[in-house]
Enzyme design. Structure first.
Site, PDB file in Angstrom:
ATOM      1  N   GLY A 199      24.691  58.710   9.646  1.00  0.00           N
ATOM      2  CA  GLY A 199      24.354  57.860   8.671  1.00  0.00           C
ATOM      3  C   GLY A 199      22.961  57.994   8.168  1.00  0.00           C
ATOM      4  CG  ASP A 200      21.608  54.899   5.794  1.00  0.00           C
ATOM      5  OD1 ASP A 200      22.513  54.493   6.314  1.00  0.00           O
ATOM      6  OD2 ASP A 200      20.984  53.893   5.168  1.00  0.00           O
ATOM      7  CB  THR A 249      21.265  49.734  10.155  1.00  0.00           C
ATOM      8  OG1 THR A 249      22.273  50.582   9.997  1.00  0.00           O
ATOM      9  CG2 THR A 249      20.178  50.476  10.900  1.00  0.00           C
ATOM     10  N   GLY A 255      25.689  53.862   4.438  1.00  0.00           N
ATOM     11  CA  GLY A 255      24.735  54.971   4.492  1.00  0.00           C
ATOM     12  C   GLY A 255      25.155  56.216   3.870  1.00  0.00           C
ATOM     13  N   GLY A 302      23.229  49.480   5.048  1.00  0.00           N
ATOM     14  CA  GLY A 302      24.499  49.463   3.763  1.00  0.00           C
ATOM     15  C   GLY A 302      24.971  50.683   4.195  1.00  0.00           C
TER      16      GLY A 302
HETATM   17  N1  ASP Z   1      23.571  52.334   7.179  1.00  0.00           N
HETATM   18  C1  ASP Z   1      24.271  52.356   8.459  1.00  0.00           C
HETATM   19  C2  ASP Z   1      25.054  53.689   8.304  1.00  0.00           C
HETATM   20  O1  ASP Z   1      25.655  53.902   7.406  1.00  0.00           O
HETATM   21  C3  ASP Z   1      25.062  51.161   8.479  1.00  0.00           C
HETATM   22  C4  ASP Z   1      24.521  50.158   7.947  1.00  0.00           C
HETATM   23  O2  ASP Z   1      23.504  49.809   7.999  1.00  0.00           O
HETATM   24  O3  ASP Z   1      25.248  48.932   7.940  1.00  0.00           O
HETATM   25  O4  ASP Z   1      25.132  54.018   9.275  1.00  0.00           O
END
Ligand code: ASP
Length: 330
Positions: free
Chosen positions: A210-211, A180, A234, A232
């Site tokens: 996601g987060d 992200t 999420g 990360g």
């Molecule tokens: N956090 C994001 C998600 O889980 C993906 C990422 O940040 O790599 O959708």
């Protein structure tokens, strides 16, 4: 200053350019975050932001995004957009033209179109190929558990497996395909905006959000203190609101580098096998970054420290791997 996750230079350069359109960046932090992140969406930053990346189980690319205003605490977010590439602009429209915080799915896309954004397919020949390859490899890896047929060897459709004991396995998914963009911009009067945009995690179950569009998880900002953004895994990270935790830790007096670690350390109490990073910045622009599950985490900083070349790349070493706990009985 402008700071963002990963080595997404194009976003930082664009955000800095916008910020500098007024002295001290005054009044430009929202434009900087939105336009900077939108640059990543347009350029498909590493195929993890914007169209044509991270196809879900149905082969669709879906986008999540959020804009957070640290002065008013207004937030606009969207999730599960299948036909709008300017996800961050859709989030801004939610912030500026509604009393809501988060719109999801096709209704969110309809809203964005009604407010003037373009509707287009986010699927490309490349993302179709990724999906076809995944299908050809028996849908491995995937995010299912406690179902039949065995998701470790078969594609769906799945049905719930009724066992007396439901086992929780730490994620064994390939962590490489998700990154992200999270960005924070601060002007000379400590006005702060934070934002995120992502196409989530490859092979996610359709409908998964996601987060990144969750306030306090993907991003959080408060002009009185500072801001934080996270990237990360999420699904795990959103259970702990690491961006909120970082800002609250700074409010309680922790320096940004320690504050960025707080949420990750809390997650580590429960999950050892995850990947994540948090950037925390205080209201004066001092920043700190923490990460886990990788060796190092790169980020980009734009600041007046060197006006000739305001954008520079940095990286931090991550918290060393903690002992694995593979199976936990709930
Ligand atoms: N956090 C994001 C998600 O889980 C993906 C990422 O940040 O790599 O959708």
């Amino acid at each position: 200053m402008v700071i963002n996750t990963w080595n997404y230079t194009v976003a930082n350069v664009e955000a800095w350019r916008i910020l500098m359109q007024s002295p001290g960046g005054l009044g430009q932090t929202r434009n900087a975050v939105v336009e900077g992140i939108n640059e990543c969406e347009k350029q498909q930053c590493r195929l993890t932001v914007g169209y044509g990346g991270s196809p879900d189980e149905r082969g669709e690319t879906t986008l999540d995004a959020m804009v957070f205003d640290g002065k008013t605490m207004d937030v606009g977010a969207v999730a599960g957009l299948r036909t709008i590439n300017d996800a961050i602009k859709a989030a801004r429209l939610v912030l500026e033209h509604t009393h809501h915080t988060l719109l999801v799915g096709d209704s969110a896309s309809d809203f964005a179109v009604s407010m003037g954004l373009k509707s287009e397919s986010l699927v490309t020949p490349e993302s179709k190929k990724m999906w076809e390859q995944w299908t050809a490899e028996n849908c491995q890896p995937n995010f299912w558990r406690n179902v039949y047929p065995d998701p470790k060897i078969s594609c769906g459709p799945y049905k719930p497996k009724l066992t007396e004991e439901i086992l929780r396995h730490d994620n064994e998914i390939d962590h490489k395909s998700h990154d992200t963009i999270g960005m924070i911009a601060i002007d000379v009067e400590s006005n702060i905006h934070a934002g995120t945009s992502t196409n989530g995690i490859i092979h996610k179950i359709s409908g998964r959000v996601g987060d990144s569009p969750i306030p306090g998880s993907g991003a959080y900002a408060d002009n009185e203190v500072g801001a934080a953004v996270a990237t990360g895994d999420g699904d795990v990270m959103m259970r702990f609101l690491p961006s909120f935790m970082a800002v609250e830790a700074m409010r309680a007096g922790k320096p940004p580098a320690e504050a960025a670690e707080v949420g990750l350390r809390r997650i580590l109490k429960h999950y050892k096998n995850f990947e994540g990073a948090v950037i925390a910045v205080d209201r004066l622009g001092t920043y700190g970054v923490a990460c886990y599950g990788m060796k190092e985490f790169p980020f980009v900083v734009g600041s007046p420290a060197n006006m000739d070349q305001p954008t520079r790349h940095e990286q931090v070493r991550c918290i060393p791997p903690q002992e694995e706990v593979n199976v936990v009985k709930l």
